[in-house]
Design a protein around this motif. Structure first.
Motif, PDB file in Angstrom:
ATOM      1  N   LEU A  64       0.788  -1.112   0.002  1.00 16.01           N
ATOM      2  CA  LEU A  64      -0.003  -0.170   0.023  1.00 16.01           C
ATOM      3  C   LEU A  64       0.757   1.238   0.191  1.00 16.01           C
ATOM      4  N   ILE A  65       1.781   1.183   0.756  1.00 15.08           N
ATOM      5  CA  ILE A  65       2.951   2.527   0.985  1.00 15.08           C
ATOM      6  C   ILE A  65       3.680   2.501  -0.701  1.00 15.08           C
ATOM      7  N   GLU A  66       3.759   1.494  -1.275  1.00 11.60           N
ATOM      8  CA  GLU A  66       4.472   1.571  -2.704  1.00 11.60           C
ATOM      9  C   GLU A  66       3.433   1.930  -3.815  1.00 11.60           C
ATOM     10  N   ILE A  72       1.989   9.081  -6.515  1.00  6.30           N
ATOM     11  CA  ILE A  72       2.321  10.305  -6.351  1.00  6.30           C
ATOM     12  C   ILE A  72       3.441  10.598  -7.643  1.00  6.30           C
ATOM     13  N   TYR A  73       4.156   9.713  -8.053  1.00  7.09           N
ATOM     14  CA  TYR A  73       5.180   9.914  -9.059  1.00  7.09           C
ATOM     15  C   TYR A  73       4.619   9.298 -10.401  1.00  7.09           C
ATOM     16  N   ALA A  74       3.864   8.758 -10.637  1.00  2.00           N
ATOM     17  CA  ALA A  74       3.238   8.573 -11.787  1.00  2.00           C
ATOM     18  C   ALA A  74       3.011   9.475 -12.952  1.00  2.00           C
ATOM     19  N   THR A  86      -2.624   0.876  -8.704  1.00  2.00           N
ATOM     20  CA  THR A  86      -3.041  -0.450  -8.508  1.00  2.00           C
ATOM     21  C   THR A  86      -2.127  -1.529  -8.956  1.00  2.00           C
ATOM     22  N   TYR A  87      -1.627  -1.344 -10.078  1.00  3.05           N
ATOM     23  CA  TYR A  87      -0.657  -2.448 -10.555  1.00  3.05           C
ATOM     24  C   TYR A  87       0.744  -2.377  -9.595  1.00  3.05           C
ATOM     25  N   THR A  88       0.924  -1.403  -8.859  1.00  2.00           N
ATOM     26  CA  THR A  88       2.242  -1.234  -7.876  1.00  2.00           C
ATOM     27  C   THR A  88       1.679  -2.203  -6.797  1.00  2.00           C
ATOM     28  N   PHE A  89       0.437  -2.090  -6.259  1.00  5.26           N
ATOM     29  CA  PHE A  89      -0.246  -2.429  -5.308  1.00  5.26           C
ATOM     30  C   PHE A  89       0.141  -4.147  -5.524  1.00  5.26           C
ATOM     31  N   PHE A  90      -0.241  -4.387  -6.557  1.00  2.84           N
ATOM     32  CA  PHE A  90       0.012  -5.766  -6.584  1.00  2.84           C
ATOM     33  C   PHE A  90       1.152  -6.403  -7.021  1.00  2.84           C
ATOM     34  N   GLY A  92       4.201  -4.857  -6.205  1.00  6.03           N
ATOM     35  CA  GLY A  92       5.078  -4.413  -5.347  1.00  6.03           C
ATOM     36  C   GLY A  92       6.166  -3.435  -5.796  1.00  6.03           C
ATOM     37  N   THR A  93       7.523  -3.806  -5.327  1.00  4.96           N
ATOM     38  CA  THR A  93       8.575  -3.015  -5.568  1.00  4.96           C
ATOM     39  C   THR A  93       8.794  -3.169  -7.065  1.00  4.96           C
ATOM     40  N   VAL A  94       8.727  -4.133  -7.804  1.00  6.53           N
ATOM     41  CA  VAL A  94       8.823  -4.212  -9.265  1.00  6.53           C
ATOM     42  C   VAL A  94       8.158  -3.032  -9.943  1.00  6.53           C
TER      43      VAL A  94
END
Length: 105
Positions: A64-66, A72-74, A86-90, A92-94
């Motif tokens: 969630l933090i990621e 913010i940066y997108a 949403t993509y990053t939530f699922f 993660g760091t990738v």
């Protein structure tokens, strides 16, 4: 030659993470919902799954933090904030690594 091999290995690892991570995230969300349901009813959450539930808490919180960081940066990287979050939530760091690497390609 080594650089090419390293990039290929990185790509394969990222692809594996992109498959495995969403499965684990959906599982963690499912466990959270099950735990919530047991608190609303007279059922009891299995004690054998409490450790996995805590790992799920950690995974959901960190993803969630990621996702917030990605949202913010997108726009600065010409990405849609909600979709990339949403993509990053699922994944993660990738997702964050891809976002910040996108201007270098």
């Amino acid at each position: 030659m080594n650089r090419l091999t390293l990039n290929e290995s990185k790509k394969k690892l990222f692809n594996l993470i992109k498959i495995v991570s969403p499965v684990f995230m959906v599982g963690a969300i499912g466990l959270e919902l099950w735990n919530f349901e047991t608190k609303l009813t007279t059922n009891q959450f299995p004690s054998s799954l409490v450790l996995i539930l805590w790992l799920g808490h950690i995974a959901i919180a960190s993803h969630l933090i990621e996702a917030v960081v990605a949202a913010i940066y997108a726009p600065a990287k010409k990405q849609k904030p909600i979709q990339y979050a949403t993509y990053t939530f699922f994944v993660g760091t990738v997702g964050l690594l891809e976002l910040f690497d996108s201007d270098q390609k």
